[in-house]
Write an enzyme that holds these catalytic residues in place. Sequence first.
Site: not given
Ligand code: SIN
Length: 484
Positions: A253, A154, A462, A287
């Site tokens: 994550e 993604n 992270e 996410c």
């Molecule tokens: C993710 O969906 O794993 C990362 C989303 C983000 O870095 O904003």
Amino acid sequence: MKLTPALIEILGQDISLTKPEYLAFPVYNPSNGKVLAYVREQGEAETKAAVDAAHKAFQAWAKKTAKERATVLKHWNHLLMAHQADLGLLVALEQGRAITEARGEVAYAAGFIEWFAEEGKRSYGRTIPAVAEDKQLVTIRQPIGVVGAITPWNFPLSMLTRKLGPALAAGCTAVVKPSEETPLCAIALKNLALKAGVPEGVIGLITTTKAKPVGDVLTSDERVKKFSFTGSTPVGKGLYAQCAGTVKKISLELGGNAPLVVFDDADLDIAVPAAILSKFRNSGQTCVCANRLLVQAGIYDRFVERFTEAASKLKVALGWDESSGIGALINQKAIDKVERLVADAVAKGATVRLGGTVAQSVGDLFYPATVLSDCTRDMTLFDEEIFGPVAAIYKFESEDDGISLANDTPFGLAAYLFTQDLSRAWRVGAQLEAGMIGVNDGVMSTEVAPFGGIKESGIGREGAVEGLEEYTEIKYLSFAGIGG
Ligand code: SIN
């Protein structure tokens, strides 16, 4: 739309436009189902060879000064930004993302390289007041060693750079396995790293459709000292268990189920656009996307009306169309999931205010911005991560009800709250169970702040200084007999 000559040049020998002799798999454009290119199918043997190479390369890379590594990383960052338009198009082609957002993904990815290039110079230890006159106590930070990493589709560039930036800045080497849906972005990233001066072996890239043998090596080889994974919670739990055998340092994550809580005193001029961004970023495929919009009774009707109106302006179109607001979802499984969740919600009483069926006129994998009101706790989308452009709106009465509804999940990645009352913002922010809280803010992600979750959403952070520390070991040195 096909790969452009500029992209073909960046991708080089690592891809073939026609089915090659060697073992390879096709990479599809989700917007039209056409093959973009073929890439190497690698497995256990190639992963072991990449770990060998990374282990060997570690000796020299770790010995370089932080400044020397920073020079190479900054060059990589410049190359990424110089190719922002090309790489943005690649993200749109390979992942389906709307082009304006796809270019943003390039900048987001490059930002991790730039930031960690600098922060690597500040990987400080401490001096500790000693307990005896003839002693001096210090700690130093050392690179942990070879890193194994598995990343999702993604954010096909930034989920890699969020790991590679700090790993390389700290002096580590890495073997990474990107998603089989988006290996081209990973190849482009690696080739530009080589061009920038990252030595051979420092980044090993394994492209494959068979994750298990690759994951098995990365989680069990004792030379891999750190393992980092971004992806689903069930897969993450399995990998976590596998890392126990060699007691690896681990970052996970994992999945989210973000509540976005709108209180009666919220400013809708702030809350509505922020909720739109939070919900529909990357067509709902992040996410940290708002998964449950919890709105207090006094503002509920006004919020639903204004949110629906704003969502209706998001145009469903091919990713490379400059006017696209919602691109293709990644695959048929994603469409099936969204359809199942919407059907369940409607069967249990949700009202469809907008969207609700596949946008067939654009393509099979296009689902429009969808708004469901009158959602209730018993609906499956309360518990499951939607990962698509469907906004489920629930009503709550008191502040306590809102908080307990928000926390009624085993996940704890992101949460959002909207209020004009500073005391309430602080009080609720402290009680929401998530690693990241947006206060009147719909998008918190940045390389300069720690990204990560609590509960079953993961371990570790992270980005930011915390993200660098994940790739170092603290060593304590006690000097005795050196006078006071
Ligand atoms: C993710 O969906 O794993 C990362 C989303 C983000 O870095 O904003």
